[in-house]
Design an enzyme around this catalytic site. Structure first.
Site, PDB file in Angstrom:
ATOM      1  N   TRP A 150     -10.604   4.279  -2.226  1.00  0.00           N
ATOM      2  CA  TRP A 150     -11.776   5.161  -2.385  1.00  0.00           C
ATOM      3  C   TRP A 150     -10.874   5.938  -4.049  1.00  0.00           C
ATOM      4  O   TRP A 150     -12.208   6.339  -4.907  1.00  0.00           O
ATOM      5  CB  TRP A 150     -12.238   5.787  -1.425  1.00  0.00           C
ATOM      6  CG  TRP A 150     -11.177   6.279  -1.014  1.00  0.00           C
ATOM      7  CD1 TRP A 150     -10.549   6.120   0.429  1.00  0.00           C
ATOM      8  CD2 TRP A 150     -10.343   7.768  -1.211  1.00  0.00           C
ATOM      9  NE1 TRP A 150      -9.257   7.073   0.804  1.00  0.00           N
ATOM     10  CE2 TRP A 150      -9.014   8.169  -0.181  1.00  0.00           C
ATOM     11  CE3 TRP A 150     -10.492   8.786  -2.399  1.00  0.00           C
ATOM     12  CZ2 TRP A 150      -8.370   9.509   0.065  1.00  0.00           C
ATOM     13  CZ3 TRP A 150      -9.397   9.597  -2.627  1.00  0.00           C
ATOM     14  CH2 TRP A 150      -8.524   9.861  -1.242  1.00  0.00           C
ATOM     15  N   LYS A 174     -13.253  -6.577  -2.209  1.00  0.00           N
ATOM     16  CA  LYS A 174     -14.861  -5.346  -0.820  1.00  0.00           C
ATOM     17  C   LYS A 174     -14.092  -3.768  -1.717  1.00  0.00           C
ATOM     18  O   LYS A 174     -13.002  -3.339  -1.461  1.00  0.00           O
ATOM     19  CB  LYS A 174     -14.015  -5.940   0.278  1.00  0.00           C
ATOM     20  CG  LYS A 174     -14.615  -4.491   1.038  1.00  0.00           C
ATOM     21  CD  LYS A 174     -14.477  -4.249   2.824  1.00  0.00           C
ATOM     22  CE  LYS A 174     -13.258  -3.507   2.806  1.00  0.00           C
ATOM     23  NZ  LYS A 174     -13.691  -1.792   2.798  1.00  0.00           N
ATOM     24  N   GLY A 227      -3.646   0.312  -1.071  1.00  0.00           N
ATOM     25  CA  GLY A 227      -4.790   0.845   0.340  1.00  0.00           C
ATOM     26  C   GLY A 227      -3.684   1.853   0.777  1.00  0.00           C
ATOM     27  O   GLY A 227      -2.503   1.514   0.340  1.00  0.00           O
ATOM     28  N   SER A 228      -3.701   2.331   1.854  1.00  0.00           N
ATOM     29  CA  SER A 228      -2.873   3.023   2.938  1.00  0.00           C
ATOM     30  C   SER A 228      -1.436   2.157   4.075  1.00  0.00           C
ATOM     31  O   SER A 228      -2.322   0.511   3.812  1.00  0.00           O
ATOM     32  CB  SER A 228      -3.272   4.159   4.319  1.00  0.00           C
ATOM     33  OG  SER A 228      -4.354   2.923   4.839  1.00  0.00           O
ATOM     34  N   GLU A 249      -0.495  -2.859  -2.501  1.00  0.00           N
ATOM     35  CA  GLU A 249      -0.123  -1.947  -2.502  1.00  0.00           C
ATOM     36  C   GLU A 249      -0.488  -0.455  -2.495  1.00  0.00           C
ATOM     37  O   GLU A 249      -1.456  -0.092  -2.499  1.00  0.00           O
ATOM     38  CB  GLU A 249      -0.847  -1.799  -4.936  1.00  0.00           C
ATOM     39  CG  GLU A 249      -0.331  -2.998  -5.339  1.00  0.00           C
ATOM     40  CD  GLU A 249      -0.908  -2.430  -6.770  1.00  0.00           C
ATOM     41  OE1 GLU A 249       0.138  -1.673  -6.851  1.00  0.00           O
ATOM     42  OE2 GLU A 249      -0.786  -3.481  -7.197  1.00  0.00           O
ATOM     43  N   CYS A 283      -1.841   7.594  -5.715  1.00  0.00           N
ATOM     44  CA  CYS A 283      -0.631   6.544  -5.006  1.00  0.00           C
ATOM     45  C   CYS A 283       0.793   7.290  -5.972  1.00  0.00           C
ATOM     46  O   CYS A 283       1.903   7.141  -5.263  1.00  0.00           O
ATOM     47  CB  CYS A 283      -0.302   5.315  -5.208  1.00  0.00           C
ATOM     48  SG  CYS A 283      -1.100   4.453  -6.453  1.00  0.00           S
ATOM     49  N   GLU A 384       3.462  10.879   2.945  1.00  0.00           N
ATOM     50  CA  GLU A 384       2.027  11.199   2.406  1.00  0.00           C
ATOM     51  C   GLU A 384       0.793  12.264   2.248  1.00  0.00           C
ATOM     52  O   GLU A 384       0.503  11.931   2.981  1.00  0.00           O
ATOM     53  CB  GLU A 384       1.976   9.771   1.328  1.00  0.00           C
ATOM     54  CG  GLU A 384       0.543  10.095   0.537  1.00  0.00           C
ATOM     55  CD  GLU A 384       0.384   8.554  -0.130  1.00  0.00           C
ATOM     56  OE1 GLU A 384      -0.912   7.444   1.384  1.00  0.00           O
ATOM     57  OE2 GLU A 384      -0.446   8.091  -1.317  1.00  0.00           O
TER      58      GLU A 384
HETATM   59  P1  NAD Z   1      -7.491   2.339   3.389  1.00  0.00           P
HETATM   60  O1  NAD Z   1      -6.541   1.733   3.795  1.00  0.00           O
HETATM   61  O2  NAD Z   1      -8.163   3.360   4.360  1.00  0.00           O
HETATM   62  O3  NAD Z   1      -8.847   1.772   2.905  1.00  0.00           O
HETATM   63  C1  NAD Z   1      -8.059   0.574   2.097  1.00  0.00           C
HETATM   64  C2  NAD Z   1      -9.079  -0.586   2.335  1.00  0.00           C
HETATM   65  O4  NAD Z   1      -8.889  -1.190   2.873  1.00  0.00           O
HETATM   66  C3  NAD Z   1     -11.105   0.114   2.159  1.00  0.00           C
HETATM   67  O5  NAD Z   1     -11.356  -0.643   0.900  1.00  0.00           O
HETATM   68  C4  NAD Z   1     -10.650  -0.342   3.949  1.00  0.00           C
HETATM   69  O6  NAD Z   1     -12.036  -0.510   4.395  1.00  0.00           O
HETATM   70  C5  NAD Z   1     -10.191  -1.369   4.100  1.00  0.00           C
HETATM   71  N1  NAD Z   1      -9.912  -2.075   5.250  1.00  0.00           N
HETATM   72  C6  NAD Z   1      -9.901  -0.852   6.027  1.00  0.00           C
HETATM   73  N2  NAD Z   1      -9.248  -1.243   7.537  1.00  0.00           N
HETATM   74  C7  NAD Z   1      -9.433  -2.669   7.182  1.00  0.00           C
HETATM   75  C8  NAD Z   1      -9.230  -4.271   8.069  1.00  0.00           C
HETATM   76  N3  NAD Z   1      -8.741  -3.682   9.840  1.00  0.00           N
HETATM   77  N4  NAD Z   1      -8.619  -4.934   7.662  1.00  0.00           N
HETATM   78  C9  NAD Z   1      -8.914  -5.332   6.531  1.00  0.00           C
HETATM   79  N5  NAD Z   1      -9.322  -4.641   5.221  1.00  0.00           N
HETATM   80  C10 NAD Z   1      -9.083  -2.920   6.001  1.00  0.00           C
HETATM   81  O7  NAD Z   1      -6.439   3.582   2.179  1.00  0.00           O
HETATM   82  P2  NAD Z   1      -7.625   4.197   1.803  1.00  0.00           P
HETATM   83  O8  NAD Z   1      -7.399   5.594   2.023  1.00  0.00           O
HETATM   84  O9  NAD Z   1      -8.604   3.969   1.003  1.00  0.00           O
HETATM   85  O10 NAD Z   1      -6.764   5.102   0.192  1.00  0.00           O
HETATM   86  C11 NAD Z   1      -5.885   5.700   0.041  1.00  0.00           C
HETATM   87  C12 NAD Z   1      -4.832   4.374   0.219  1.00  0.00           C
HETATM   88  O11 NAD Z   1      -4.163   3.697  -0.911  1.00  0.00           O
HETATM   89  C13 NAD Z   1      -3.415   5.936  -0.439  1.00  0.00           C
HETATM   90  O12 NAD Z   1      -2.356   5.791   0.798  1.00  0.00           O
HETATM   91  C14 NAD Z   1      -3.043   5.398  -1.362  1.00  0.00           C
HETATM   92  O13 NAD Z   1      -1.133   6.108  -1.516  1.00  0.00           O
HETATM   93  C15 NAD Z   1      -2.636   4.034  -1.756  1.00  0.00           C
HETATM   94  N6  NAD Z   1      -3.092   3.659  -3.586  1.00  0.00           N
HETATM   95  C16 NAD Z   1      -2.255   2.922  -4.062  1.00  0.00           C
HETATM   96  C17 NAD Z   1      -2.028   2.511  -5.020  1.00  0.00           C
HETATM   97  C18 NAD Z   1      -0.781   1.646  -5.298  1.00  0.00           C
HETATM   98  O14 NAD Z   1      -1.211   1.062  -6.626  1.00  0.00           O
HETATM   99  N7  NAD Z   1      -0.022   1.348  -4.510  1.00  0.00           N
HETATM  100  C19 NAD Z   1      -3.167   3.259  -5.528  1.00  0.00           C
HETATM  101  C20 NAD Z   1      -4.213   3.733  -5.271  1.00  0.00           C
HETATM  102  C21 NAD Z   1      -4.546   3.790  -4.072  1.00  0.00           C
END
Ligand code: NAD
Length: 493
Positions: A150, A174, A227-228, A249, A283, A384
């Site tokens: 997000w 997605k 994501g996370s 990532e 991130c 983090e």
């Molecule tokens: P998140 O992991 O909660 O969500 C990321 C995505 O994964 C969302 O679209 C979510 O709906 C989806 N998701 C959740 N559960 C899933 C499942 N079981 N199967 C498939 N998809 C699923 O992360 P967030 O809270 O949206 O983002 C924050 C994190 O993203 C932080 O840790 C940040 O550091 C990281 N981030 C990394 C980068 C990078 O380039 N390394 C860039 C931006 C953000």
């Protein structure tokens, strides 16, 4: 364009979400302002089928033709930069000036990757036999499943879609369930730009349903996720039985090292921006500061003054530096981390928290906290934070700083401020992070390679190395001699 954001995009058609709708909350007010369509697992599968059906024709187009579509997308994003930036602010909460930068980046990804149209090259290798050539070609993977977070709801769409398209792939993306509207807005722009039906599909919805269906589907050729860490692990597990490449990532815990010979003004300004931009939700943010003892006090004095001067406010206002956190859950997570650090002995030298007089009532406001008396083993130094909180440690020398910096399960970005060339080269050699910034902070460049070590995830995006993620190689043996070259082969593997 007054975009209809109530529909998801599958196979070229804008359709209602089969799982209903989900309210989208404005982080600055805490109030819902739109209902986003909620896609279902069946719609995720439908989108994958549409992407599969569309891929051969898209992949067979001359790259220049694909690039032409991408340039049109970039142009439309630029033409709609203002409403798109406002939508980013509304659903995600970053200040409008930052949102404009994000949208400019969202356009630039398409321009940058379109320029690869004439540069996706192969190789010709000498054969062991006369009358034969060996070619290594770069070819599309097929269907890409992309899942994004997000914190950059517009730019991350482009970061995944643009390289996928120039490579000749089709894609199902997605967005995060809490920030789906920017992606839906961009879907309208991509449709207007003439993206053929099924080449890009945007399916909003929940991670455990739509996201899991995409990640675990056997007919996907690449799963790319930002994501996370916990979600990255789940996605890798879901994709593992299919033996498809997975590019992750994930989070970061960037150390920001300031040595006694650094340009302090530059270091302070960089440290403030890198911690508090996007309310700390980046991130590559400055997540922990390691300050040489000789400049520790002078640095902190300036850092605290600059931090106190940040203007918390309505993210739509041009003068705002610090907007709200994304959500109450995110805000509470940061509060818990600060409380745990203080309970473990950390000392708030700037005590932030929920403001008594919030800029807008109901929003997820959090003012900056700076924590001293921390140790490298504390959670606040290891996990983090992703918010406007930073721990700071005094170090006695460069070696100590390097050691603490490297002692992290994350390995995305690291920052060093020094004028000493020997230290710079030591850092180049010994800092074990995918990205090292010396005397500057992010953002990362399009032509760089955004990649993390350890738990920051295997894989990467951007630049020609990022593009490789979206391509595969095919080796072709061409025998034109009229004879069998096999006799020359030492083995028959
Ligand atoms: P998140 O992991 O909660 O969500 C990321 C995505 O994964 C969302 O679209 C979510 O709906 C989806 N998701 C959740 N559960 C899933 C499942 N079981 N199967 C498939 N998809 C699923 O992360 P967030 O809270 O949206 O983002 C924050 C994190 O993203 C932080 O840790 C940040 O550091 C990281 N981030 C990394 C980068 C990078 O380039 N390394 C860039 C931006 C953000």
């Amino acid at each position: 364009m007054t975009a209809d954001l109530s529909r998801i995009w599958i196979g070229g058609r804008f359709v209602a979400g089969a799982a209903g709708t989900r309210p989208v909350v404005n982080p600055a007010t805490g109030a819902p302002f739109a209902d986003a369509p909620e896609g279902s697992v069946d719609q995720a599968l439908e989108a994958l089928a549409a992407a599969r059906a569309a891929q051969p024709a898209w992949g067979a187009k001359a790259p220049l033709e694909r690039a032409a579509v991408m340039h049109r997308i970039a142009g439309l994003i630029r033409a709609h930069a203002d409403p798109l930036a406002r939508l980013v602010v509304q659903e995600q909460g970053k200040p409008i000036a930052e949102a404009r930068g994000e949208v400019a980046g969202a356009a630039e990804f398409f321009t940058y990757f379109a320029e690869f149209a004439r540069r996706i090259e192969g190789e010709i290798l000498p054969s062991d036999a006369p009358g034969e050539q060996i070619w290594i070609q770069r070819v599309p993977l097929g269907v890409v499943a992309a899942i994004i977070p997000w914190n950059y709801p517009a730019a991350l769409v482009s970061r995944k879609v643009a390289p996928a398209l120039i490579a000749g792939n089709t894609i199902v993306l997605k967005p995060h369930e809490e920030t789906p509207l920017s992606a839906l807005y961009m879907a309208r722009l991509m449709a207007e730009a003439g993206v053929p039906d099924g080449v890009v599909n945007i399916v909003t919805g929940a991670g455990p349903t739509v996201g899991a269906a995409l990640a675990g589907h056997p007919d996907v050729d690449l799963v790319t996720m930002t994501g996370s860490v916990p979600t990255g692990r789940r996605i890798a597990e879901a994709a593992a039985p299919n033996l498809v490449p997975v590019s992750l990532e994930l989070g970061g815990k960037a150390p920001l090292i300031v040595m006694e010979d650094a340009d302090l003004d530059l270091a302070v300004a960089s440290a403030v921006t890198s911690r508090f931009m996007n309310c700390g939700q980046v991130c590559i943010c400055n997540e922990r500061m390691l300050l040489h003892e000789a400049i520790h006090d002078a640095f902190l004095e300036r850092f605290l003054a600059a931090t106190r001067a940040l203007r918390l406010g309505d993210p739509m206002a041009e003068t705002t530096d610090l907007g709200p956190k994304l959500s109450l859950a995110e805000l509470e997570k940061v509060e818990r981390m600060v409380a745990a650090a203080v309970a473990a002995g950390a000392e708030p030298i700037l005590q932030g928290g929920r403001p008594e007089a919030p800029p807008i009532p109901g929003g997820f406001w959090l003012t900056p906290t700076v924590l001293a008396r921390v140790t490298p083993a504390m959670g606040i130094m290891q996990d983090e934070i992703f918010g406007p909180v930073v721990p700071v440690m005094k170090v006695s020398g460069f070696d100590e700083a390097l050691q603490i910096a490297n002692e992290s399960r994350y390995g995305l970005s690291a920052y060093l401020f020094t004028r000493d060339m020997t230290r710079i080269m030591r850092a180049v050699q010994d800092v074990r992070f995918g990205e090292l910034y010396i005397n500057r902070i992010g953002p990362e460049a399009l032509q760089g390679y955004h990649t993390g070590y350890r738990n920051s995830g295997p894989g990467g995006d951007d630049g020609r190395h990022g593009l490789e993620t979206y391509l595969r190689k095919k080796t072709v043996y061409v025998n034109w001699s009229g004879r069998s070259p096999v006799a020359l082969m030492p083995w028959g593997g």
